[in-house]
Scaffold this motif. Sequence first.
Motif, short mmCIF file in Angstrom:
data_model
loop_
_atom_site.label_atom_id
_atom_site.label_comp_id
_atom_site.label_asym_id
_atom_site.label_seq_id
_atom_site.Cartn_x
_atom_site.Cartn_y
_atom_site.Cartn_z
N ILE A 107 0.84 -1.24 0.04
CA ILE A 107 -0.03 0.05 -0.01
C ILE A 107 0.82 1.25 -0.16
CG2 ILE A 107 -1.62 1.28 1.31
CD1 ILE A 107 -2.72 -1.25 2.29
N GLY A 108 2.14 1.17 0.73
CA GLY A 108 2.86 2.24 0.77
C GLY A 108 3.48 2.63 -0.48
N MET A 109 3.92 1.37 -1.36
CA MET A 109 4.41 1.51 -2.58
C MET A 109 3.49 2.24 -3.55
SD MET A 109 6.15 -2.12 -2.98
CE MET A 109 6.38 -1.75 -4.80
N SER A 115 2.50 9.39 -5.76
CA SER A 115 2.71 10.87 -5.40
C SER A 115 3.96 11.18 -6.50
CB SER A 115 3.41 11.05 -4.07
OG SER A 115 2.24 10.87 -3.13
N LEU A 116 4.93 10.16 -6.40
CA LEU A 116 6.00 10.60 -7.60
C LEU A 116 5.62 10.58 -9.01
CD1 LEU A 116 8.50 7.95 -5.82
CD2 LEU A 116 8.87 10.46 -6.05
N ALA A 121 4.90 13.84 -13.61
CA ALA A 121 4.06 13.69 -15.05
C ALA A 121 4.33 14.86 -15.91
CB ALA A 121 2.58 13.43 -14.57
N ALA A 122 4.60 15.82 -15.41
CA ALA A 122 4.83 16.90 -16.59
C ALA A 122 6.22 17.20 -17.19
CB ALA A 122 4.51 18.45 -16.24
N THR A 123 7.06 16.34 -16.39
CA THR A 123 8.55 16.23 -16.90
C THR A 123 8.68 15.48 -18.30
OG1 THR A 123 9.26 14.47 -15.58
CG2 THR A 123 9.31 16.97 -14.74
N ILE A 139 6.55 1.15 -9.57
CA ILE A 139 6.53 1.08 -8.11
C ILE A 139 5.11 0.88 -7.87
CG2 ILE A 139 6.63 2.32 -5.89
CD1 ILE A 139 8.83 3.89 -7.15
N VAL A 140 4.09 1.78 -8.71
CA VAL A 140 2.42 1.75 -8.61
C VAL A 140 2.07 0.43 -8.86
CG1 VAL A 140 0.23 2.93 -9.09
CG2 VAL A 140 2.24 4.28 -8.74
N GLY A 141 2.42 0.01 -9.95
CA GLY A 141 1.90 -1.41 -10.54
C GLY A 141 2.22 -2.60 -9.65
#
Length: 196
Positions: A107-109, A115-116, A121-123, A139-141
């Motif tokens: 869940i923390g991942m 957040s990361l 996302a804009a870079t 990390i999210v997946g």
Amino acid sequence: MSAQPTYGVPILSRFNLAALYVAGIGLVLMTLMVGWQVFCRYVLNDSPSWTEPGAVMLMSWFIFLGAAVGVRENNHLGFDVLLYVVPPGGKKWLRMISDIAILVFGIGMVWYGSSLVALTAATTLPALGISGAWDYYPIVGGGALVSLFALERIVLRLSGAPIDAALDEIAPSEIAVELENIADVRRDAADLQRKG
């Protein structure tokens, strides 16, 4: 220790298999990219700029997906010393604590990985020309799959499924090699006894 699950939610079994194949394909593609980079650098004297960041990104994907597969198949890292000295009822609760810790970590991942992703996302990654968020999607997946697989183990254990039975039958990894060679060990011991 490995215990291939023969129980559980069928769709999670498909996710597990898909993650395993995607991780394997990612490993092969990363190896090809690195090989191409070495060939271009040392043979053609013209190294492409996209191979290194592309290989690192693929490595992130197969590491996090592979970690999730490890959770489902119980191949993840663990500190098993206490499991060898507690009674069977205690083993169940130690494994439950481990699965809860893995769930919280997953869940923390997802939480911090999201957040990361939002921050980057804009870079744009210059060498690849894609959003910087792609560096953090693994990390999210991986965290989502780790969470799902750990939650599945918790629910199965609470429902009384024998998910720990196979684990209790497996020899500790420290002596597993010796058990595979038990005939040789017994013959050597008999030889020593005859000589002594």
